[in-house]
Structures are given as structure tokens and as C-alpha cells.
Motif scaffolding. Structure first.
Motif, PDB file in Angstrom:
ATOM      1  N   VAL A 110       5.748  -0.623  -0.797  1.00 24.26           N
ATOM      2  CA  VAL A 110       6.124  -2.042  -0.825  1.00 24.26           C
ATOM      3  C   VAL A 110       5.464  -2.795  -1.975  1.00 24.26           C
ATOM      4  CG1 VAL A 110       6.715  -2.273   1.619  1.00 24.26           C
ATOM      5  CG2 VAL A 110       4.338  -2.642   0.878  1.00 24.26           C
ATOM      6  N   THR A 111       4.392  -2.220  -2.532  1.00 27.88           N
ATOM      7  CA  THR A 111       3.722  -2.923  -3.628  1.00 27.88           C
ATOM      8  C   THR A 111       4.358  -2.634  -5.000  1.00 27.88           C
ATOM      9  OG1 THR A 111       2.110  -1.164  -3.995  1.00 27.88           O
ATOM     10  CG2 THR A 111       1.507  -2.856  -2.407  1.00 27.88           C
ATOM     11  N   ALA A 112       5.314  -1.704  -5.032  1.00 23.50           N
ATOM     12  CA  ALA A 112       5.980  -1.411  -6.310  1.00 23.50           C
ATOM     13  C   ALA A 112       6.787  -2.631  -6.759  1.00 23.50           C
ATOM     14  CB  ALA A 112       6.890  -0.198  -6.166  1.00 23.50           C
ATOM     15  N   ASP A 113       6.865  -2.824  -8.076  1.00 32.13           N
ATOM     16  CA  ASP A 113       7.570  -3.989  -8.612  1.00 32.13           C
ATOM     17  C   ASP A 113       9.030  -4.044  -8.175  1.00 32.13           C
ATOM     18  OD1 ASP A 113       5.389  -5.010  -9.877  1.00 32.13           O
ATOM     19  OD2 ASP A 113       5.757  -3.965 -11.776  1.00 32.13           O
ATOM     20  N   ASP A 114       9.644  -2.848  -8.056  1.00 27.74           N
ATOM     21  CA  ASP A 114      11.078  -2.828  -7.738  1.00 27.74           C
ATOM     22  C   ASP A 114      11.356  -2.599  -6.256  1.00 27.74           C
ATOM     23  OD1 ASP A 114      10.193  -0.254  -7.605  1.00 27.74           O
ATOM     24  OD2 ASP A 114      11.786   0.619  -8.838  1.00 27.74           O
ATOM     25  N   ALA A 115      10.331  -2.757  -5.400  1.00 32.14           N
ATOM     26  CA  ALA A 115      10.514  -2.478  -3.967  1.00 32.14           C
ATOM     27  C   ALA A 115      11.635  -3.344  -3.373  1.00 32.14           C
ATOM     28  CB  ALA A 115       9.212  -2.697  -3.206  1.00 32.14           C
ATOM     29  N   ALA A 131       4.775  -3.852   7.180  1.00 31.30           N
ATOM     30  CA  ALA A 131       3.839  -2.927   6.527  1.00 31.30           C
ATOM     31  C   ALA A 131       2.490  -3.605   6.288  1.00 31.30           C
ATOM     32  CB  ALA A 131       4.422  -2.440   5.203  1.00 31.30           C
ATOM     33  N   GLY A 132       1.431  -2.931   6.648  1.00 29.55           N
ATOM     34  CA  GLY A 132       0.103  -3.501   6.458  1.00 29.55           C
ATOM     35  C   GLY A 132      -0.956  -2.428   6.536  1.00 29.55           C
ATOM     36  N   VAL A 179      -5.737  -4.550   0.125  1.00 27.32           N
ATOM     37  CA  VAL A 179      -5.282  -5.200   1.357  1.00 27.32           C
ATOM     38  C   VAL A 179      -4.415  -6.430   1.039  1.00 27.32           C
ATOM     39  CG1 VAL A 179      -6.064  -6.517   3.370  1.00 27.32           C
ATOM     40  CG2 VAL A 179      -7.119  -4.324   2.831  1.00 27.32           C
ATOM     41  N   LEU A 180      -4.864  -7.221   0.070  1.00 30.55           N
ATOM     42  CA  LEU A 180      -4.068  -8.408  -0.292  1.00 30.55           C
ATOM     43  C   LEU A 180      -2.738  -8.004  -0.921  1.00 30.55           C
ATOM     44  CD1 LEU A 180      -6.904 -10.755  -1.469  1.00 30.55           C
ATOM     45  CD2 LEU A 180      -5.217 -11.297   0.275  1.00 30.55           C
ATOM     46  N   LYS A 195      -3.710 -12.006   6.343  1.00 34.88           N
ATOM     47  CA  LYS A 195      -2.913 -12.374   7.505  1.00 34.88           C
ATOM     48  C   LYS A 195      -2.828 -13.896   7.682  1.00 34.88           C
ATOM     49  CE  LYS A 195      -1.582  -8.273   8.760  1.00 34.88           C
ATOM     50  NZ  LYS A 195      -0.157  -7.915   8.621  1.00 34.88           N
ATOM     51  N   ALA A 196      -3.907 -14.605   7.340  1.00 37.82           N
ATOM     52  CA  ALA A 196      -3.833 -16.070   7.346  1.00 37.82           C
ATOM     53  C   ALA A 196      -2.855 -16.523   6.270  1.00 37.82           C
ATOM     54  CB  ALA A 196      -5.215 -16.672   7.101  1.00 37.82           C
TER      55      ALA A 196
END
Lengths: 428, 445
Positions: free
Chosen positions: B260-265, B287-288, B306-307, B353-354
Motif C-alpha cells: 500500500v505504500t507504493a506510489d502506484d498502489a 492495512a496497518g 508505521v506512519l 491512528k489519531a
């Protein structure tokens, strides 16, 4: 009955990461692995409950109970149980031959879609009793009545007891494939350095393909393994130089465990279909399955190397399609051994070989090596015999799709028994 | 086998001990049964003044075939109390007078639902005080209720009465088993409220994307959305491909492997859903990851990863997903109790999460989102029984399980059911909400 052929499309593929012998898949059977590869394909292309035209696959090393391996795997998968299936076997050419068969039926209009694949385990290998024991036990079985059976049993001698497990030796020469290849490497003067270079490139290219996400929709993790276990991204000439030769003798002993493929377990499948079927399922055509050719060489009496058949098959395939060896954007030459690839390339460059053996007027010539096995090949990924064809077809089709319509790719796979299976794909 | 207090006190010596010592004995919660009835008994409906909302609720319950009680003299399964017309704190007496006798007779796993109006819309200070008082009362009732009962508040904006049925249906049903002491804000719907043709399949014909779907809460979300009729695109990292395939094939959905962190996700999700499924109506950002360390020992890698996964990836993916999602669709984010109450060793996780909660309320109000009629909501799970929490040390785990009004941990399905509710087209009056699925955990505001 239609006489004009339509095109067969490669739509995608799936494989499980290849594991080294007695590694992550030590407990997995061929059926487990083929089913997993099929299930991954089903999930990726949303084929749950779908009746596919035909599933064709096989394994080189097979238990007798797996006589209907592909059909049994289909029944255990998420595909519709009404999907027909059959097994084939053409040594290491099995996977590619399966794709040829499926694409031909699609071209003829006999099926709209099909899945081709292959699987092999070197860990969960069948073990048979010695030939003497087997024959005597069958005789006991044939004997009528307890008395005659007991009599037949007395014929057994301690020396009869033994087990036979399959090895990769040629039945007619008793030589291992590596020993055969060592002879060919010597003939063509393939150096240790050139072989190690090819091995390093294979590892780096495969590692880079994982890195850029290229394998994300080609591979599905299995039994906790997410990447090919044999892959060494940090492989180098220095590290490979430390390895002792595994095949050949003396100065000509250039083949090591680093530039030869290890025994591996794994499975792969490829989804093929007609253009209409692809559109109806929202799937984009990756490549067209253009043409294929097989060849056999006489390695027993004809003074040809065991793994040189693809050199002949490619020549015939190019001739039929009116293409030069240089008319391709990518070459996928299966790395049974680094020396196989190098000997094949050298043969095509050799005028004498091309004239006298291939019957051409001139050499096929050399290729741009930067177009060779660009996403790695068997030296890095490993080589579960029948699974290699599916790995290559799916990977090349995707690479050609990225390159764009009209791009061209050549596949060349050598196989035991002096066989070669080759094919041309065209990007869509 | 790990010790489980909840199971230990269900029978034999455990039960005797718990009874003798006055220890809590968790009740088996009532969960959604697709074949069962909405509520396992009569619903007592009453209210203050004309109680116009209560009349609407009664009419709806009648149509839905739910028996209505006019008093709590016989045991009821739920109480719906309409306090929308109160003017001063003195009017709260109506609430006391209705709830007090009900708490004596209400069935196990009962529901107390109080309908109010938003404080911000109050026309006098006294009215605002009275409206806010309701939240305090309901939270206290939640702590007094026994046997798996819950108490929740539904605040209906003036003119949004049409949209009140969906949250009431959710709260009365077993779908809200672990939702306790929450405030649901119902506003003018962002798009017309549409009931499904069959409430057994409220998501029929919808396409849903669930990230982190290979296991745990994500797999439960995929299960519930598919059970309710949706075609689910299951997304997870390639390393989780094997389990992801199992989930996708079990549900007849499809699997999409990506980071999910990929630019093209986001673009890949759009391409997959549009080509294979003709588009999508629901996105669940589930996803986390956690990378726990006390802040004094927290390195930049743990902080950043994490962020990136829990918050920044959602912002990036939404750039592609928001223009592509079908009009009238639903986006649901998974936050956490740690984003509300904070958690030792989880500054990075708590931040992410906040941040999700903040993002949820702002995105819900975004003009593009509103124009497309999209709802954006979040769930904040409390202690949920997963593979992850099963590995928590015994004492910590039991404290987590018992530190709430229902004296037990929630199940992944409880989180999933709340997400399912946010995904209904009937829930279009509910947007910008963060609802905790925590059994009224003692932690947090």
C-alpha cells in the motif's frame, strides 16, 4: 468448421516461489503445489467457480498414484469441477509444451480459454523397489494358491532388496545431465568466468525484478516462502569463484553449484485465452502466443550435445516465421546450466555449426546480451523441471506487455533426452 | 493452551469462584445471524414531548415486523428513547423515568438507544446543556448494564430524520454486539438513503476493496462484506499472498498483491477493480502495522514505517481512489483505541491512528467527496481477539479483555460488522463518524 486460425493470448500467470530441495516444500506433494499455483491464478484473475476450457500440466518426477495429477489438482482448486484437464510430460519442456498445446486449441477455436502449467518436486520423490525385487514380487502375486506363493517367495535373495529413487541421469548413457553438459562446454570452450558472469547477472536481474514489484502479480507465497529460496541478490564473481567444480574433470571442470541449477521444488501456471474471452473477463492481453517448435538431437551416436536441441529448434522456428535471430526485444534462454546458454549462443554465432548442422547458408549471429533473461532465469530462481516453462511464459509475456505492442520475445528450453522446445511471443 | 478467564468462569469451579467473589462473568454476546430476526423480542419505544422521531421509529419497526412494547412491564429486548425534543435539563426526568424500570426487566444482551439532537444546533444554552447531558447519562448506563447489554446515543440533525433507521437497525441487531457507549451522528444524507431490496444482503451488487485482507480483522471484514453480498477485492502485500488467495477464493472475490505504500498502489487498485469488476463502491483502509518502542528508544525507521503504512499510504491512495470510486460509495478507515487514548510504546502507532481519525472527519467534509455523495467513516477497535492479541502476556491480555463494560474482548467480526454498516447505502446520513468497537473500554475519552 473454420479453416482460418485466430490468435491465442497469454493473459497472465502465477507460480509459487521455487524452494530448494528439502527446504520449505519438503512436505509438499506435486498435487499440493500445482493446486496452490492454480488457486493463486484463480484469485488473481477472479476465476472462482469458473469452467476453463482445459487445464494442461505435468510433472517430470511423478508418483504412480498421480496418474491424473492435473485433473486431481483442478478438483482440489477453486476452479469449477467441470473443468477438464490432462497430464503431459516432455521432461523440462513440459511447461512450455503445455502452453503450446493450449494455445493451439485456442487458435483452432476448440477452446476459449485454458491453463497451462507444470510442477515438480525433488523432495517428495517417489521411491521404487529394486527391479529384481519388483519382478519377483509380481511373480509371487501371479502365483496361484498359498503353496505356490510361498514357493515363489523362497526365490527372494537378500541382494534383491534395494530401493531406486529417480535421478537426473540419462537412461541410455548413465551420465548425469551435468556430466553431459560438461562435455558440451568443453567442445565449445565455455570458460568458468563466462559462466559465473551469467550466474551473477541472473541473480541480480531476478532480485531487481522483485525489487521493482515486477513479480507482485506473477508469484504467490506458499508455505511461508515469499521469494525464490535460491535467489542470492548479493551474488558476485568473487563469491562464485570460491566454489569447487561439480562436473567435468581437470582444466575443463568449469561447472560449479553456482553456475548450475540446484534441485528445486515448485509449480507454475499460465492463463491463455481467445481475445473475446479475455475481453469478457476484463483481462488485458499481455502477449500473443505466435508459434512454437520442438527438436530432438542424437546425443548417443550423432556427436551432438545432450542439451543442444534448442539451437536446432530455434533455427527452424525463425525460418518458418521469416525472422532473424536479432529481431527480438527479449530472449529467454532457460539456464539449465550457465554453460547451456553460452554454448547455444556460441553455436548460433558459429558459421560452421550453422552451415553443417543447421543447414543454413550463414551463421544466425550474436544477440544483444542486455536483452537476455532480463528478469533472471533458472540459475537464480531455481528449476523445478516442469514448472520452468510456465515461469518463463508468464514473465516474458508481462515484460513484452510493458514494452508495448509488436515487441517480440524468444523462448528456448532444453530438456532431457536431447530435446528442445522453443516459442515466439509477441507483445500486446 | 493459554488461560482464558472468560471461559474459565463459564462453568465448574471457575463459575463457583467467580460467583462467590463477585467477579465478572462475561455473557455470550448476541451476534448477527443472517437467518435470525433483527431483535430477539419486543422493542419499547417512548420519548419526550411529541416524540416525533419515536413515531417514525415505531412505524418503521412495525413495517419490519418487530413487536413494539408500550411499557417495560414485560421483559423487552431493547429500549428506543426519543429525547430529541427536550428543552432544559429538567426534561431529562423523562429519561430517568423510562430507563430505570427498563433496566430491571431488559433481556440479556439488551439495547438502550437514546435519540437526541446535536449540541451545536441547540437554540438556547439550557437546551445545549440538556442535549450534552444525554451523552453523560448514556455512558453511565452503559457501565450499569449487565449481561452483555449496551447503551448508545444517536444524535439526529434537524431534517435528517429519514436517515435514522440505518443506525437504529445496526444498534438493535447483533451486528453491534461490541459497540457500547458510542455517539452516532446522523446528518442530512450526502446522497439519497436507499434500502437494499433484501436486508439479508445489504451489499448485493457492490464491489468492495479491503486492504490488509489476508488475515485477522481484514479477513473478517472481507468475510462480512462478502456475506452481505459484496464482491470483495482482497488486497495485501505479496508476502501474504498465500493466505490472501485463501480468503479471496473462499469468498469468490479476487486477490491483488501490492504494497500500500507504493506510489502506484492506488492506481493499481483502480486498474484492477475497473477492468475486472467494472468499478468499486466501497473501500476499507484496513492495512496497518505496529513497530512498538518507548519514544526514548524510537528510531526514525520505526517511526516512519508505521506512519507510512497506517496513514500516509491512505492519503496517497485516496488521490487515485476518490476520483474513481462510484458515486454514492463509502470509504471506511480503521483507526484504533490507541489513537484516542494513547498507548505506552506506541507513539508512532498512536500518531498514525489519531491521524486517521482526523483525516476521516476532514475527508468527509471535502467538497469532492460530498459532491460525489461518498460517506467517510472510521472504526476504532479496542481489545479484539486476534492472533496478535493472543501473543500478549497473560496478565496484560486479561486486563485488556476485562477492562470494559462487557467484561470480554471483542471479535474481529464485531469490527467488520460496524464497517459493513458504514457501507450500506441506507447509512448515507452517517459520515465523518469515528465509532469505537471496544465494549466501552475504560481507556480513552
Amino acid at each position: 468448421m473454420t479453416t482460418s486460425l485466430r490468435r491465442a493470448a497469454v493473459l497472465g500467470g502465477n507460480r509459487i516461489p521455487f524452494a530448494r530441495q528439502f527446504g520449505a516444500y519438503a512436505e509438499a506433494s506435486n498435487q499440493d503445489m500445482l493446486t496452490a499455483a492454480l488457486d493463486g491464478l484463480v484469485a488473481r484473475y477472479h476465476l472462482g467457480g469458473e469452467q476453463v476450457g482445459e487445464v494442461v500440466a505435468g510433472a517430470v518426477i511423478k508418483h504412480s498414484r498421480d496418474f491424473n495429477l492435473t485433473r486431481e489438482s483442478v478438483l482440489g482448486s477453486a476452479l469449477s469441477p467441470s473443468t477438464p484437464a490432462y497430464d503431459i510430460q516432455q521432461a523440462c519442456g513440459t511447461g512450455l509444451e503445455a502452453a503450446i498445446l493450449v494455445s493451439n486449441k485456442i487458435k483452432l477455436g476448440q477452446i476459449e480459454s485454458g491453463i497451462a502449467g507444470g510442477v515438480d518436486t525433488s523432495s517428495d520423490a517417489p521411491i521404487a523397489v529394486s527391479e529384481k525385487l519388483r519382478k519377483k514380487l509380481l511373480k509371487v502375486n501371479r502365483a496361484k494358491g498359498a503353496k505356490n506363493q510361498l514357493l515363489a517367495l523362497t526365490d527372494l535373495r537378500p541382494t534383491d532388496f534395494g530401493i531406486a529413487s529417480p535421478g537426473n541421469t540419462e537412461p541410455r548413457t548413465g551420465l548425469s545431465m551435468g556430466e553431459h553438459m560438461a562435455q558440451t562446454a568443453k567442445t565449445w570452450g565455455i570458460t568458468r568466468e563466462a559462466q559465473d558472469e551469467l550466474a551473477v547477472a541472473s541473480h541480480r536481474n531476478l532480485a531487481a525484478s522483485y525489487e521493482r514489484g515486477f513479480q507482485d502479480d506473477l508469484v504467490t507465497s506458499f508455505k511461508g516462502l515469499a521469494k525464490d529460496a535460491n535467489l542470492r541478490p548479493d551474488s558476485s564473481m568473487e563469491k562464485l569463484a570460491t566454489l569447487k567444480p561439480a562436473f567435468g574433470k581437470g582444466e575443463n571442470a568449469t561447472m560449479t553449484a553456482g553456475n548450475s541449477t540446484p534441485l528445486t521444488d515448485g509449480a507454475s501456471v499460465v492463463l491463455l485465452g481467445s481475445e473475446e474471452w479475455a475481453a469478457a473477463h476484463g483481462l488485458s492481453v499481455q502477449a500473443w502466443f505466435v508459434d512454437a517448435e520442438t527438436a530432438g538431437v542424437d546425443f548417443l551416436h550423432g556427436d551432438e550435445g545432450l542439451l543442444m536441441a534448442p539451437a536446432y529448434a530455434v533455427a527452424r522456428l525463425l525460418e518458418r516465421n521469416g525472422l532473424a535471430l536479432q529481431d527480438f526485444d527479449y530472449y529467454e534462454i532457460h539456464e539449465a546450466f550457465a554453460s547451456t546458454v553460452l554454448a547455444t549462443l556460441k553455436a548460433w554465432e558459429d558459421e560452421d555449426f550453422c552451415k553443417n548442422r543447421l543447414g543454413r547458408t550463414e551463421a544466425l549471429g550474436s544477440i544483444d546480451r542486455t536483452k537476455l533473461n532480463v528478469n533472471g532465469s533458472s540459475l537464480a530462481a531455481g528449476h523445478p523441471f516442469a514448472a520452468t516453462g510456465g515461469r518463463i511464459v508468464a514473465s516474458l509475456a508481462k515484460q513484452l506487455h510493458e514494452k508495448g505492442p509488436g515487441s517480440r520475445g524468444l523462448i528456448s528450453i532444453c530438456a532431457a533426452g536431447g530435446l528442445g522446445v522453443v516459442a515466439i511471443l509477441e507483445g500486446a | 493452551m493459554a488461560f482464558d478467564y472468560g471461559k474459565f468462569v463459564q462453568g465448574g469451579i471457575g463459575k463457583q469462584l467467580a460467583t462467590a467473589l463477585g467477579l465478572p462473568r462475561p455473557t455470550r454476546l448476541r451476534r448477527h445471524d443472517p437467518k435470525g430476526s433483527l431483535v430477539p423480542g419486543a422493542v419499547y419505544v417512548t420519548g419526550h414531548g411529541d416524540a416525533k422521531v419515536a413515531h417514525r421509529v415505531s412505524a418503521w419497526l412495525e413495517r419490519a415486523g418487530v413487536p413494539i412494547a408500550t411499557s417495560p412491564s414485560t421483559s423487552v429486548a431493547a429500549l428506543v428513547l426519543d429525547m430529541s425534543e427536550i428543552e432544559t435539563p429538567a426534561d431529562l426526568e423523562t429519561l430517568r423515568a423510562a430507563v430505570a424500570p427498563t433496566l430491571k426487566t431488559i433481556q440479556p444482551t439488551g439495547r438502550v438507544i437514546v435519540i437526541g439532537r446535536p449540541v451545536e444546533e441547540a437554540t438556547s444554552v439550557a437546551q445545549g446543556a440538556a442535549r450534552r447531558a444525554i451523552e453523560g447519562i448514556v455512558r453511565s448506563i452503559g457501565k450499569e448494564m449487565r449481561a452483555g447489554g449496551t447503551a448508545n446515543t444517536v444524535l439526529v440533525a434537524d431534517g435528517a430524520e429519514d436517515a435514522v433507521e440505518a443506525p437504529l437497525r445496526f444498534l438493535l441487531s447483533g451486528r453491534s454486539a461490541y459497540v457500547d457507549a458510542q455517539v452516532f451522528h446522523v446528518a442530512t444524507p450526502v446522497a439519497p438513503v436507499e434500502d437494499p431490496s433484501d436486508w439479508a444482503k445489504p451489499l448485493e451488487g457492490k464491489v468492495a476493496v479491503v486492504t490488509g485482507a489476508a488475515r485477522g480483522i481484514g479477513a473478517a471484514i472481507a468475510d462480512v462484506l462478502a456475506r452481505d453480498g459484496a464482491t470483495v477485492v482482497c488486497v495485501d502485500i505479496p508476502a501474504a499472498g498465500g493466505p490472501l488467495v485463501e480468503v479471496a477464493n473462499r469468498l469468490g472475490g479476487s486477490a491483488l498483491q501490492l504494497d500500500v505504500t507504493a506510489d502506484d498502489a492506488g492506481a493499481k487498485i483502480v486498474e484492477h477493480t475497473v477492468s475486472r469488476h467494472g468499478g468499486f463502491d466501497i473501500v476499507v483502509h484496513n492495512a496497518g502495522i505496529t513497530r512498538d518502542k518507548l519514544l526514548v528508544n524510537m528510531d526514525a525507521d520505526r517511526w516512519d514505517s508505521v506512519l507510512q503504512v497506517n496513514l500516509l499510504s491512505i492519503l496517497r491512495m485516496n488521490e487515485a481512489l476518490v476520483p474513481a470510486i462510484n458515486d454514492g460509495g463509502h470509504i471506511v478507515n480503521v483507526a484504533s483505541i490507541a489513537g484516542i487514548a494513547g498507548n505506552r510504546g506506541q507513539t508512532n502507532y498512536g500518531a498514525s491512528k489519531a491521524g486517521v481519525i482526523g483525516m476521516t472527519s476532514l475527508l468527509a467534509a471535502d467538497p469532492t467527496i460530498v459532491a460525489k455523495g461518498i460517506t467517510v467513516n472510521a472504526v476504532a477497535p479496542g481489545f479484539i481477539e486476534t492472533e496478535m492479541t493472543a501473543k500478549v502476556p497473560l496478565a496484560t491480555r486479561e486486563i485488556g479483555r476485562l477492562m470494559n463494560s462487557i467484561s470480554q474482548g471483542g471479535l474481529p467480526i464485531d469490527v467488520a460488522e460496524t464497517i459493513g454498516f458504514f457501507s450500506w447505502d441506507a447509512s448515507r446520513g452517517v459520515t465523518g463518524n469515528t465509532v469505537r468497537v471496544c465494549g466501552q473500554m475504560m481507556m480513552g475519552a
